[in-house]
Design an enzyme around this catalytic site. Sequence first.
Site, mmCIF file in Angstrom:
data_model
loop_
_atom_site.group_PDB
_atom_site.id
_atom_site.type_symbol
_atom_site.label_atom_id
_atom_site.label_comp_id
_atom_site.label_asym_id
_atom_site.label_seq_id
_atom_site.Cartn_x
_atom_site.Cartn_y
_atom_site.Cartn_z
ATOM 1 N N SER A 164 5.071 39.292 37.431
ATOM 2 C CA SER A 164 3.908 40.267 37.124
ATOM 3 C C SER A 164 3.383 39.989 38.198
ATOM 4 O O SER A 164 2.383 41.043 38.725
ATOM 5 C CB SER A 164 3.175 39.313 36.255
ATOM 6 O OG SER A 164 2.960 38.021 36.680
ATOM 7 N N ASP A 210 0.196 31.369 41.127
ATOM 8 C CA ASP A 210 1.135 32.725 41.431
ATOM 9 C C ASP A 210 0.675 33.853 42.446
ATOM 10 O O ASP A 210 0.960 34.014 43.125
ATOM 11 C CB ASP A 210 1.633 33.101 40.649
ATOM 12 C CG ASP A 210 2.159 32.395 38.879
ATOM 13 O OD1 ASP A 210 2.102 31.751 39.082
ATOM 14 O OD2 ASP A 210 2.932 32.767 37.890
ATOM 15 N N TYR A 224 1.116 28.186 25.670
ATOM 16 C CA TYR A 224 0.192 28.568 26.763
ATOM 17 C C TYR A 224 -0.714 28.072 26.402
ATOM 18 O O TYR A 224 -1.265 26.754 27.029
ATOM 19 C CB TYR A 224 1.284 29.260 27.995
ATOM 20 C CG TYR A 224 0.568 29.170 29.072
ATOM 21 C CD1 TYR A 224 0.433 28.652 30.770
ATOM 22 C CD2 TYR A 224 -1.336 30.077 29.497
ATOM 23 C CE1 TYR A 224 0.013 28.847 31.570
ATOM 24 C CE2 TYR A 224 -1.902 30.106 30.749
ATOM 25 C CZ TYR A 224 -1.344 29.175 31.874
ATOM 26 O OH TYR A 224 -1.435 29.352 33.040
ATOM 27 N N ASP A 265 -2.232 23.778 37.664
ATOM 28 C CA ASP A 265 -3.234 24.736 37.975
ATOM 29 C C ASP A 265 -4.491 24.661 37.374
ATOM 30 O O ASP A 265 -5.767 24.965 38.220
ATOM 31 C CB ASP A 265 -3.228 26.158 38.509
ATOM 32 C CG ASP A 265 -1.570 26.934 37.435
ATOM 33 O OD1 ASP A 265 -2.520 26.668 36.296
ATOM 34 O OD2 ASP A 265 -2.194 28.304 37.483
ATOM 35 N N GLY A 320 10.763 39.127 34.633
ATOM 36 C CA GLY A 320 10.634 37.774 33.417
ATOM 37 C C GLY A 320 11.349 36.471 33.588
ATOM 38 O O GLY A 320 11.766 35.666 32.448
ATOM 39 N N GLY A 374 10.534 33.954 35.449
ATOM 40 C CA GLY A 374 9.199 32.806 36.296
ATOM 41 C C GLY A 374 9.275 32.410 37.140
ATOM 42 O O GLY A 374 9.140 31.101 38.298
HETATM 43 P P1 ADP Z 1 7.050 37.117 35.539
HETATM 44 O O1 ADP Z 1 5.781 37.111 36.575
HETATM 45 O O2 ADP Z 1 7.690 35.486 35.278
HETATM 46 O O3 ADP Z 1 8.145 37.481 35.840
HETATM 47 P P2 ADP Z 1 6.123 37.959 33.383
HETATM 48 O O4 ADP Z 1 6.366 37.684 31.615
HETATM 49 O O5 ADP Z 1 4.309 37.369 33.500
HETATM 50 O O6 ADP Z 1 7.036 36.955 33.868
HETATM 51 O O7 ADP Z 1 5.737 39.046 33.659
HETATM 52 C C1 ADP Z 1 6.931 40.336 33.598
HETATM 53 C C2 ADP Z 1 6.085 41.365 33.432
HETATM 54 O O8 ADP Z 1 5.495 41.825 34.106
HETATM 55 C C3 ADP Z 1 7.156 42.223 33.184
HETATM 56 O O9 ADP Z 1 7.291 42.580 31.355
HETATM 57 C C4 ADP Z 1 6.279 44.081 33.425
HETATM 58 O O10 ADP Z 1 5.614 44.093 32.312
HETATM 59 C C5 ADP Z 1 5.836 43.544 34.310
HETATM 60 N N1 ADP Z 1 6.542 43.839 35.765
HETATM 61 C C6 ADP Z 1 6.814 43.365 36.334
HETATM 62 N N2 ADP Z 1 7.681 43.492 37.856
HETATM 63 C C7 ADP Z 1 7.593 45.126 37.055
HETATM 64 C C8 ADP Z 1 7.795 46.627 37.556
HETATM 65 N N3 ADP Z 1 8.979 46.083 39.333
HETATM 66 N N4 ADP Z 1 7.790 47.522 37.134
HETATM 67 C C9 ADP Z 1 6.979 47.425 36.101
HETATM 68 N N5 ADP Z 1 6.769 46.259 35.531
HETATM 69 C C10 ADP Z 1 6.854 45.253 35.698
HETATM 70 MG MG MG Z 2 4.082 36.257 35.431
#
Ligand code: ADP
Ligand code: MG
Length: 413
Positions: A139, A188, A245, A46, A133, A135
């Site tokens: 987020s 994403d 990354y 991307d 977290g 993948g």
């Molecule tokens: P992925 O997007 O693959 O799950 P990331 O590291 O990009 O992994 O994002 C994970 C982060 O997003 C978490 O550490 C947290 O900060 C935030 N997050 C995601 N969902 C929630 C939620 N429901 N409540 C609070 N924080 C969240």
């Molecule tokens: Mg993410």
Amino acid sequence: MQAWTQGADGQGASKARELFQKVYGGDPQGVWSAPGRVNLIGEHTDYNAGLCLPIALPHRTYVAASPRTDSRVRLVSTMDPEHPVQADLDGLQARGVRGWAAYPVGVAWALQRDGFPQVRGFDLALASCVPVGSGLSSSAAMTCAVALALDDLFDLGLGGDEAGRVRLVQAAIASENDMAGASTGGMDQSASMRCRSGCALRLDCRPELDAMSNVRQVPFDLEAAGLELLVVDTRAQHQLNDGQYDQRRATCEQAAQLLGVANLRQAADQVNGAADPPSALAALLERLPDETMRRRVRHVVSEIGRVDRFIEAFGRGDYVLAGRLFNASHDSLRDDYEVTCPELDEAVDAARQGGAYGARMTGGGFGGSIIALADAGKGSDLARDVAERFASKGFKAPRALIALPSSAAVREA
Ligand code: ADP
Ligand code: MG
């Protein structure tokens, strides 16, 4: 093997609403949701203006929200329901909010900055059914659900068409990049905002394309094909903000500069459109100064080429070839791009040995999840094979789900 039932239980919207009522009193003005995603093929492409092919997962993040008339933001998540957090949009600078609150606050901040000053503060409660977290893009599910909520709460008029959704995607990307400090290339957020049920999203990341021409909905009817797409979260540490990354991105940019192209997509188009792509690739790589850079470029160029080959193979029912392309993608990410880890490689190997058509890591890598394409009914056997392999290696027990292509961000209530 643990399975994820979360998200398929339809409870997310009411969980978000109940948490909102408990923390703030009264009803939210509405509830919105957005999905996590798995990318079928086209990894680390991307940010190279390349092609990728995500589907939205049935697993979604739900937000219950109401607007405020001041600039305060109050947030609470089911992940930490006893500790609501606060921020203020007034005078907020990039990286001005820490922790998970940066993601939702960053969306409002980016919208304000990018031409929507009518965005004000808000109260928000989050319930996520996307594994965090792993993948699978919890987020982006969160930022996209928030973006659509703010669109409605402040009448921005963006959520109803593709061009408007692209603006929301941009705010979600800016939030991750500029407020949360987590680099993201945009796949994403586009998946979460633009996927359709039953389809994969062929996303063309060339910056010159407009909102109408940068995506194509590709039918991806697993059931009609007699197939299953297994997702296994290896539960290995997934950490994209430790510099790996960004290093990969920087190498790709340097290589593009050395090759005299705006991005590696242009190099990929030259190679993949040549009469003899392997020799065109070899000639291209010879122009690069070091072996590591050559391998990174070989991954990006070959991976971009695999996306349309996968679409074509799947479309005409050649699942053997589709599976081989999954395998080639993983091997390239392991050997040339070097973003896998022992857990990802073992999971992929166990799924292949168990009879999958093909298996590959999905997402940014260094942990996170794999996907495997298999005959219908075979997914749970493969999940067990992976779990047994993990037990024998002393890895953490993995978690599995069967994915179906689902729909983009919506207003729930
Ligand atoms: P992925 O997007 O693959 O799950 P990331 O590291 O990009 O992994 O994002 C994970 C982060 O997003 C978490 O550490 C947290 O900060 C935030 N997050 C995601 N969902 C929630 C939620 N429901 N409540 C609070 N924080 C969240
Ligand atoms: Mg993410």
